[in-house]
Scaffold this motif. Structure first.
Motif, PDB file in Angstrom:
ATOM      1  N   GLU A  24     111.158 -46.509 -35.242  1.00 20.55           N
ATOM      2  CA  GLU A  24     109.787 -46.720 -35.653  1.00 20.55           C
ATOM      3  C   GLU A  24     109.558 -46.283 -37.093  1.00 20.55           C
ATOM      4  OE1 GLU A  24     107.231 -44.786 -32.917  1.00 20.55           O
ATOM      5  OE2 GLU A  24     107.723 -46.102 -31.232  1.00 20.55           O
ATOM      6  N   ALA A  25     110.436 -45.443 -37.627  1.00 20.43           N
ATOM      7  CA  ALA A  25     110.289 -44.984 -38.996  1.00 20.43           C
ATOM      8  C   ALA A  25     111.165 -45.848 -39.904  1.00 20.43           C
ATOM      9  CB  ALA A  25     110.663 -43.509 -39.105  1.00 20.43           C
ATOM     10  N   ALA A  26     111.139 -45.524 -41.182  1.00 19.06           N
ATOM     11  CA  ALA A  26     111.924 -46.293 -42.146  1.00 19.06           C
ATOM     12  C   ALA A  26     112.373 -45.365 -43.251  1.00 19.06           C
ATOM     13  CB  ALA A  26     111.091 -47.449 -42.717  1.00 19.06           C
ATOM     14  N   VAL A  27     113.384 -45.819 -43.980  1.00 18.40           N
ATOM     15  CA  VAL A  27     113.792 -45.172 -45.209  1.00 18.40           C
ATOM     16  C   VAL A  27     113.284 -46.034 -46.358  1.00 18.40           C
ATOM     17  CG1 VAL A  27     115.704 -44.387 -46.628  1.00 18.40           C
ATOM     18  CG2 VAL A  27     115.819 -44.141 -44.149  1.00 18.40           C
ATOM     19  N   VAL A  28     112.413 -45.470 -47.176  1.00 15.99           N
ATOM     20  CA  VAL A  28     111.826 -46.199 -48.297  1.00 15.99           C
ATOM     21  C   VAL A  28     112.520 -45.729 -49.571  1.00 15.99           C
ATOM     22  CG1 VAL A  28     109.712 -46.714 -49.573  1.00 15.99           C
ATOM     23  CG2 VAL A  28     109.629 -46.389 -47.092  1.00 15.99           C
ATOM     24  N   VAL A  68     111.559 -40.822 -47.610  1.00 13.87           N
ATOM     25  CA  VAL A  68     111.500 -41.371 -48.959  1.00 13.87           C
ATOM     26  C   VAL A  68     112.740 -40.917 -49.726  1.00 13.87           C
ATOM     27  CG1 VAL A  68     110.210 -41.441 -51.129  1.00 13.87           C
ATOM     28  CG2 VAL A  68     108.985 -41.407 -48.944  1.00 13.87           C
ATOM     29  N   VAL A  69     113.391 -41.855 -50.391  1.00 15.51           N
ATOM     30  CA  VAL A  69     114.545 -41.556 -51.232  1.00 15.51           C
ATOM     31  C   VAL A  69     114.284 -42.171 -52.604  1.00 15.51           C
ATOM     32  CG1 VAL A  69     117.043 -41.800 -51.566  1.00 15.51           C
ATOM     33  CG2 VAL A  69     116.099 -41.569 -49.248  1.00 15.51           C
ATOM     34  N   VAL A  70     114.211 -41.328 -53.629  1.00 18.41           N
ATOM     35  CA  VAL A  70     113.946 -41.809 -54.988  1.00 18.41           C
ATOM     36  C   VAL A  70     115.049 -41.308 -55.914  1.00 18.41           C
ATOM     37  CG1 VAL A  70     112.336 -41.898 -56.915  1.00 18.41           C
ATOM     38  CG2 VAL A  70     111.454 -41.773 -54.577  1.00 18.41           C
ATOM     39  N   ARG A  71     115.769 -42.235 -56.515  1.00 16.84           N
ATOM     40  CA  ARG A  71     116.759 -41.888 -57.530  1.00 16.84           C
ATOM     41  C   ARG A  71     116.077 -41.941 -58.886  1.00 16.84           C
ATOM     42  NH1 ARG A  71     119.804 -44.856 -61.132  1.00 16.84           N
ATOM     43  NH2 ARG A  71     121.606 -43.726 -61.990  1.00 16.84           N
TER      44      ARG A  71
END
Length: 587
Positions: A24-28, A68-71
């Motif tokens: 149900e969740a996601a990796v954004v 959340v993954v932000v490079r």
């Protein structure tokens, strides 16, 4: 300039973002490339610092429960971090992005990956640079949507981040250097709405571009209003329309009607705007407020946009465009009443005010002065012999410049870097809100001497903490938007004048107080907050006026680990770069 273009009503993820479903969740995922860019406003071309060529930067659009993954790729000649303002960072303090507090800056040419989960928060937050004044242009919205898509109010037809900020012609790195030397006489040239100066600003008769919000009569829109400015609190109105305030800092509020929103630096306010006026064009206005004299005065900052109904000609059918009636810029009372009207919309699990208090702090917020050159005696009252600094309980925070406090705490290597004796009370009681303490004095002269130190405060896990913030009139009478990283706190009450525990505790709202990450402490007034230390780590507490934080109105709270692995801060994640790895040497 690739500023936010006229109006999209539902914000989409930028091209560099991707969402990968996990149940149900996601990796954004996003990639932020931080770089310089030349932009022309008011007949001058200025170098600014941006993410992905955008001012404001990309919107993070996520759902409650997502990761959340932000490079971040730093292409500047200066180090920086990115702070995810208001994100609780439960057991992920390493990703908070507070420069020299949780990490050393990403060096020029370097990159860093932030990874964190967003759970239990719904509404609007934001992200920004957290080293020097770069957050003036390196910022953007975080939109957190409910898991089931349902709001406790009628679903809007669309939603729009409205980021109020400032346009600086002075290089932001030079601005930071000047403020560090006690010089806060520099000012921006204009206010901005979504990076646009608005048609009140012009050069050689050519008006600047305005934000345009296209609406359909009868529809309701969710405006996500964020104050990203370095200097000022803002009043925001739309001619001919009212707002329903429904949220703040990713927490729901009890809805209430108003024709004006007040938003201080660091705050995010969610409002519903219904397009129920006769079809036409209507101006929106953002106006900065400030204390009256004898406080130092700054220019009037204002920006203007347009609400444009579908089907109306470009010339507004030949009619004048209405302009909202704004308060006087020196009248700060509308801010006091607006914030006093905010109450929380209670929901199970989070909205339970701690019934008891384990630790009480009374924290005065003001200015002070240091003698230049390390001298022990000098002429005060804003003379050239002193540096003006900002203080909390008469301590001006000395920011580390070569190491990160969280690393030193985690490694047990704090000696020579910080002490854990931030005072619970001011060292010397006085009439904190006496207007005669504002220069030219002379009453302030005996109270302004202070000192620089890195003093922190440690709390055991699961401690109930109450803080009363007291704004003072020492050298100035500004309000103070106080922001605590890693936590939301209950705002129990606010008041004008000096806090009186015998009288004012009776005003505390234990039933439905607002839950916030930033509290606006009124000008020459106070605000009381309460929270439980359930998130271990090192958490920065500071005023969100940039000149106050650069001058030392800050500290950090250490929250110890709890009794289990689930209540403890994990080791640094694989993507975390220690200060030595960032190209910075530790002392």
């Amino acid at each position: 300039m690739a500023a936010m273009a006229a109006p999209v009503l539902c914000m989409a993820l930028v091209a560099l973002a991707a969402a990968v479903s996990i149940g149900e969740a996601a990796v954004v995922e996003h990639t932020f490339v931080v770089h310089e860019m030349n932009v022309t406003h008011l007949c001058n071309t200025t170098k600014i610092y941006v993410v992905n060529g955008q001012f404001p930067g990309p919107t993070l659009d996520v759902t409650d429960g997502d990761t959340v993954v932000v490079r971040v790729a730093n292409r500047l000649d200066h180090g920086l971090t990115i702070h995810w303002h208001g994100v609780r960072q439960i057991r992920s303090c390493w990703a908070d992005g507070a420069g020299f507090v949780t990490e050393c800056p990403i060096p020029p040419g370097g990159d860093h990956t932030y990874r964190f989960n967003l759970t239990g928060q719904v509404g609007t937050l934001w992200w920004h640079a957290h080293v020097t004044c770069l957050r003036a242009t390196i910022n953007g919205a975080i939109v957190v949507r409910p898991k089931d898509g349902r709001y406790p109010f009628p679903a809007p037809a669309g939603d729009v981040p409205v980021l109020i900020g400032e346009w600086w012609q002075l290089d932001l790195l030079e601005l930071d250097r000047r403020m560090a030397d006690g010089n806060f006489d520099d000012n921006p040239l204009s206010a901005t709405i979504n990076g646009k100066l608005g048609d009140l600003s012009n050069c050689s008769g050519a008006p600047e571009e305005s934000l345009v919000l296209d609406v359909v009569r009868g529809e309701t829109y969710l405006l996500r209003i964020v104050n990203t400015a370095l200097f000022s609190e803002y009043y925001f109105k739309v001619a001919g329309h009212t707002f329903t305030v429904v949220g703040a800092d990713a927490n729901y509020l009890t809805p209430f009607e108003t024709d004006m929103v007040t938003v201080a630096p660091g705050e995010a306010i969610d409002v519903l705007l219904t397009a129920d006026a006769p079809p036409g064009h209507y101006h929106m206005v953002a106006l900065a407020n400030q204390p009256p004299e004898p406080d130092l005065q700054i220019p009037l900052f204002v920006s203007r946009g347009l609400v444009r109904y579908a089907g109306v000609r470009g010339d507004n059918n030949g009619l004048p465009v209405p302009v909202p009636l704004m308060p006087d810029q020196h009248n700060t009372m509308p801010s006091y009443y607006f914030h006093g009207n905010l109450t929380g919309l209670a929901y199970p699990g989070r909205h339970r005010v701690p019934a008891h208090v384990d630790e009480r702090l009374f924290v005065t917020l003001g200015l002070g002065s240091l003698c230049r050159g390390g001298r022990t005696a000098c002429k005060r009252r804003r003379s050239n012999e002193t540096i003006v600094v900002a203080t909390m309980n008469n301590v001006s925070f000395h920011h580390p410049t070569t190491t990160a406090l969280l690393e030193r705490y985690y490694d047990g290597a704090s000696e020579g870097v910080y002490t854990e004796d931030f005072p619970d009370n001011p060292p010397r009681p006085y009439n904190y809100t006496n207007r005669d303490l504002i220069p030219p004095g002379p009453l302030e002269e005996a109270l302004e001497p202070t000192f620089k130190a890195t003093k922190l405060r440690r709390f055991r896990y699961n401690t109930s903490v109450e803080i009363v913030f007291q704004s003072t009139a020492l050298l100035q009478s500004d309000s103070n938007p106080m922001h605590l990283h890693g936590y939301d706190f209950f705002v129990l009450a606010q008041g004008l004048g000096n806090f009186n525990p015998k009288r004012d505790v009776k005003k505390f709202n234990y039933h439905n107080p607002q839950l916030r990450n930033t509290v606006q402490v009124p000008r020459t007034g106070w605000a009381a907050v309460r929270f439980v230390t359930d998130n271990p780590g090192m958490w920065y507490l500071h005023c969100h006026f940039e000149f106050h934080i650069a001058m030392g109105m800050a500290t950090a709270f250490i929250v110890e680990n709890g009794p289990t692995p689930e209540t403890s801060l994990p080791p640094p994640p694989p993507e975390f770069k220690r200060c030595g790895a960032n190209g910075l040497t530790q002392p």
